[in-house]
Design an enzyme around this catalytic site. Structure first.
Site, mmCIF file in Angstrom:
data_model
loop_
_atom_site.group_PDB
_atom_site.id
_atom_site.type_symbol
_atom_site.label_atom_id
_atom_site.label_comp_id
_atom_site.label_asym_id
_atom_site.label_seq_id
_atom_site.Cartn_x
_atom_site.Cartn_y
_atom_site.Cartn_z
ATOM 1 N N TYR A 76 0.865 -1.040 -0.011
ATOM 2 C CA TYR A 76 0.015 0.222 -0.101
ATOM 3 C C TYR A 76 0.942 1.066 -0.129
ATOM 4 C CZ TYR A 76 -3.030 4.113 1.661
ATOM 5 O OH TYR A 76 -2.955 5.036 2.335
ATOM 6 N N SER A 137 8.809 -1.172 3.014
ATOM 7 C CA SER A 137 8.578 -2.168 1.778
ATOM 8 C C SER A 137 9.235 -1.911 0.920
ATOM 9 C CB SER A 137 7.417 -2.752 1.011
ATOM 10 O OG SER A 137 6.483 -2.223 2.604
ATOM 11 N N LEU A 138 9.833 -2.796 -0.297
ATOM 12 C CA LEU A 138 11.196 -2.634 -0.847
ATOM 13 C C LEU A 138 10.656 -3.640 -2.116
ATOM 14 C CD1 LEU A 138 13.681 -1.799 -1.865
ATOM 15 C CD2 LEU A 138 14.966 -3.769 -0.743
ATOM 16 N N LEU A 151 11.735 2.034 -2.468
ATOM 17 C CA LEU A 151 11.242 1.932 -1.548
ATOM 18 C C LEU A 151 10.175 2.434 -1.317
ATOM 19 C CD1 LEU A 151 11.963 4.242 0.090
ATOM 20 C CD2 LEU A 151 14.314 3.214 0.717
ATOM 21 N N CYS A 168 3.010 -7.889 1.086
ATOM 22 C CA CYS A 168 4.194 -8.515 0.651
ATOM 23 C C CYS A 168 3.706 -10.260 1.121
ATOM 24 C CB CYS A 168 5.920 -8.546 1.083
ATOM 25 S SG CYS A 168 5.743 -6.451 1.130
#
EC number: 2.3.1.181
Length: 216
Positions: A76, A137-138, A151, A168
């Protein structure tokens, strides 16, 4: 150009036009194009990575879902989250993909350490975690030896939409944000993040712009 970096501060933007601009930039760059980092806050959106599965979208409601070409699964993006897109010529920097992922994770770990926050990467799930809760997150894509995507670091946002997905691909993955741990502004974090990036990837000349990339 090897040690030059342009940082674009794009403000608040819809996801799709920025994604399309990353493609155009990557398609049109050549060995003389300097690397860029784009800093942006997105309007609310769920993005599905290439490994994304429909069953990880639990209840998206009124938030749009975009199928992206980055690595990874669903996440998100929303206001109060710092998104940094890394448009880097990996061949010129003599970097492998795994090395770049490690550099980006370390970049976030060092940025959080600036605020006395201990964090770590996990081998089983890319990103950065504070006490097993995900703060960053990546997801990347490589084309023509160059990276794009990047990221998403939770700063001061509404985390509730993460409950509508398996972040994820992990059911029950708990999210956390920097403002829960330390009072901070988006501008402060941007500044520290870029300083850390310049150090990690050895850029010597950095220019800042608030103009969007124009391919014409």
């Amino acid at each position: 150009m090897e040690n030059q970096l342009l940082v674009r501060r794009l403000g608040r933007q819809d996801y799709t036009p920025v994604w399309q601009a990353m493609h155009q930039f990557t398609d049109q760059r050549d060995s003389t194009t300097r690397d860029e980092v784009w800093l942006v806050e997105h309007n609310p959106v769920f993005t599905q990575g290439q490994a994304g599965k429909a069953e990880h979208l639990l209840n998206t409601g009124d938030i749009p879902v975009v199928q992206s070409d980055r690595g990874g699964q669903v996440t998100y993006h929303g206001p109060g989250q710092l998104v940094a897109y890394f448009l880097i010529d990996l061949r010129r920097k003599k970097l492998g993909v795994r090395e770049l992922v490690t550099h980006i994770e370390n970049l976030v770990i060092h940025t959080l350490k600036h605020y006395q926050i201990e964090s770590a990467a996990r081998p089983d799930a890319p990103g950065v975690y504070v006490q097993n809760r995900k703060i960053c997150s990546l997801g990347l894509r490589i084309r023509k030896g160059c990276s794009f995507h990047g990221l998403a670091l939770n700063i001061q946002m509404d985390l509730a939409p993460f409950l509508r997905i398996n972040p994820c691909g992990y059911a029950g993955m708990e999210m956390i944000q920097l403002s829960d741990l330390h009072p901070v502004s988006m501008e402060q974090v941007e500044k520290v993040l870029i300083q850390e990036l310049v150090t990690l990837l050895d850029y010597e000349q950095v220019e800042f712009s608030t103009e969007a990339y124009n391919h014409e």
